[in-house]
Design a protein around this motif. Structure first.
Motif, PDB file in Angstrom:
ATOM      1  N   UNK A 122     -90.964  32.530  -4.380  1.00 38.79           N
ATOM      2  CA  UNK A 122     -90.743  31.513  -3.349  1.00 38.79           C
ATOM      3  C   UNK A 122     -92.057  30.821  -2.982  1.00 38.79           C
ATOM      4  N   UNK A 123     -93.138  31.580  -2.956  1.00 39.90           N
ATOM      5  CA  UNK A 123     -94.434  31.005  -2.626  1.00 39.90           C
ATOM      6  C   UNK A 123     -94.844  29.976  -3.698  1.00 39.90           C
ATOM      7  N   UNK A 124     -94.645  30.348  -4.974  1.00 45.75           N
ATOM      8  CA  UNK A 124     -94.987  29.438  -6.075  1.00 45.75           C
ATOM      9  C   UNK A 124     -94.158  28.157  -5.986  1.00 45.75           C
ATOM     10  N   UNK A 125     -92.903  28.307  -5.590  1.00 41.28           N
ATOM     11  CA  UNK A 125     -92.011  27.152  -5.442  1.00 41.28           C
ATOM     12  C   UNK A 125     -92.518  26.237  -4.314  1.00 41.28           C
ATOM     13  N   UNK A 126     -92.909  26.834  -3.188  1.00 40.68           N
ATOM     14  CA  UNK A 126     -93.439  26.053  -2.053  1.00 40.68           C
ATOM     15  C   UNK A 126     -94.660  25.246  -2.491  1.00 40.68           C
ATOM     16  N   UNK A 127     -95.528  25.888  -3.271  1.00 46.06           N
ATOM     17  CA  UNK A 127     -96.739  25.208  -3.742  1.00 46.06           C
ATOM     18  C   UNK A 127     -96.391  23.982  -4.583  1.00 46.06           C
TER      19      UNK A 127
END
Lengths: 216, 216
Positions: free
Chosen positions: B149-154
């Motif tokens: 999810x963090x990678x997606x937010x980035x």
């Protein structure tokens, strides 16, 4: 008769006693057979009992006997009336989706008509998903699910102002968001009310922008 | 010895034979104990065997013995190495989510980096959801899920141009859409490639519009 033969006879006697005891214990666990009730009343009792039990513990730990005991109706009627334990569960899901649809029709057009954080909604979606994951044919729930999605599409056309094709895509999107959040929101941080409310505001803005700038 | 006592003795003999036979059958079902293998190799065998079996039949019908037989490793090692059968399943889910994350990092910024219709993605999500519905504590999968999810937010910040707060809301939305569609797309018509592709195009347009017209 030799001593060892006597011992064998005693052994057989104790075996017989154990079997007797086991069958007595079994009989005690069976729900009490009640005086006849109507099928309508009986079905409602089973539905209420199953709902209560399924909310109390993991779905797979609820047995047909527990449901019959809680309903105080003989467990044989689950098979006569619903086909099976899963048939009863599908009926529970059908009724919950039907009542979500009824509630959608009554809500003002600008409201979040079905709240994925509502425990009733969460329960219905989780039970539907579990049945699907258990390999149960959940097609029986399609009429209620489709009616709900159709009503949602109509709202998107009438109140948000989307064209038919965009409204269909948004219905799929909204259903995935709604079902995903209802069942597993706790895994993606959507069980936090503030984050969820913010996400809903962003989604509404997306829909407004989409209505003003339709895809070519 | 009376005739009836002889009969009892014969009866006991036949009981003994039956027990012997049962235990022989039991022994045959047990996986063959192999020469020692390394823990790393053994773990990978269990993971591969569990994955194969869980893809072939409903999750709840797969037994620990089936997995051990397929892996050709003694079943006791499932407990030693993973804590339990569910511990093994959590490990399967962890590895699949880690590989989704790795694949996300490698995809071009404008692609659908994780396709919810990919059978590997569907399998990982369905297994995660099933464990959650069975009452298993799935917190062990949080590091992989959060990293994804963090990678997606980035990506939403860097490539789509959303502000931090909007990107966070869109990550929640995208996760709900992704998880919901991967696991239960067949219930909402999202298993149809044409409809799904259209829905993705509409979603991209929403994100573009949102980037140009950020929420106040």
């Amino acid at each position: 008769m030799s001593i060892s033969a006597v011992q064998h006879v005693r052994y057989l006697d104790s075996l017989y006693m154990a079997v007797q005891h086991a069958s007595t214990k079994k009989a005690k666990k069976r729900p009490v057979r009640r005086s006849p009730i109507s099928r309508t009343e009986g079905e409602q009792r089973f539905i209420a009992a199953a709902t209560e039990l399924l909310r109390e513990s993991p779905f797979s730990s609820v047995g047909v006997r527990d449901i019959a005991t809680r309903a105080d109706v003989n467990q044989g009627f689950i098979h006569s009336w619903f086909g099976s334990q899963n048939g009863l569960y599908l009926r529970v899901v059908k009724e919950l989706f039907a009542s979500m649809h009824a509630s959608l029709e009554q809500q003002p057009p600008d409201s979040v008509a079905i709240n994925p954080l509502d425990p009733n909604v969460q329960f219905a979606v989780r039970l539907l998903f579990w049945l699907d994951l258990e390999g149960v044919d959940v097609n029986e729930v399609r009429p209620e699910l489709n009616a709900l999605m159709h009503a949602f599409t109509q709202r998107m056309i009438t109140h948000v102002g989307l064209d038919d094709s965009t409204a269909a895509a948004i219905t799929m999107q909204g259903s995935a968001i709604g079902l995903g959040t209802a069942a597993f929101g706790h895994l993606i941080g959507a069980d936090d009310n503030t984050s969820f409310t913010h996400a809903i505001l962003v989604w509404r803005r997306q829909l407004e922008l989409l209505a003003k700038n339709p895809p070519k």
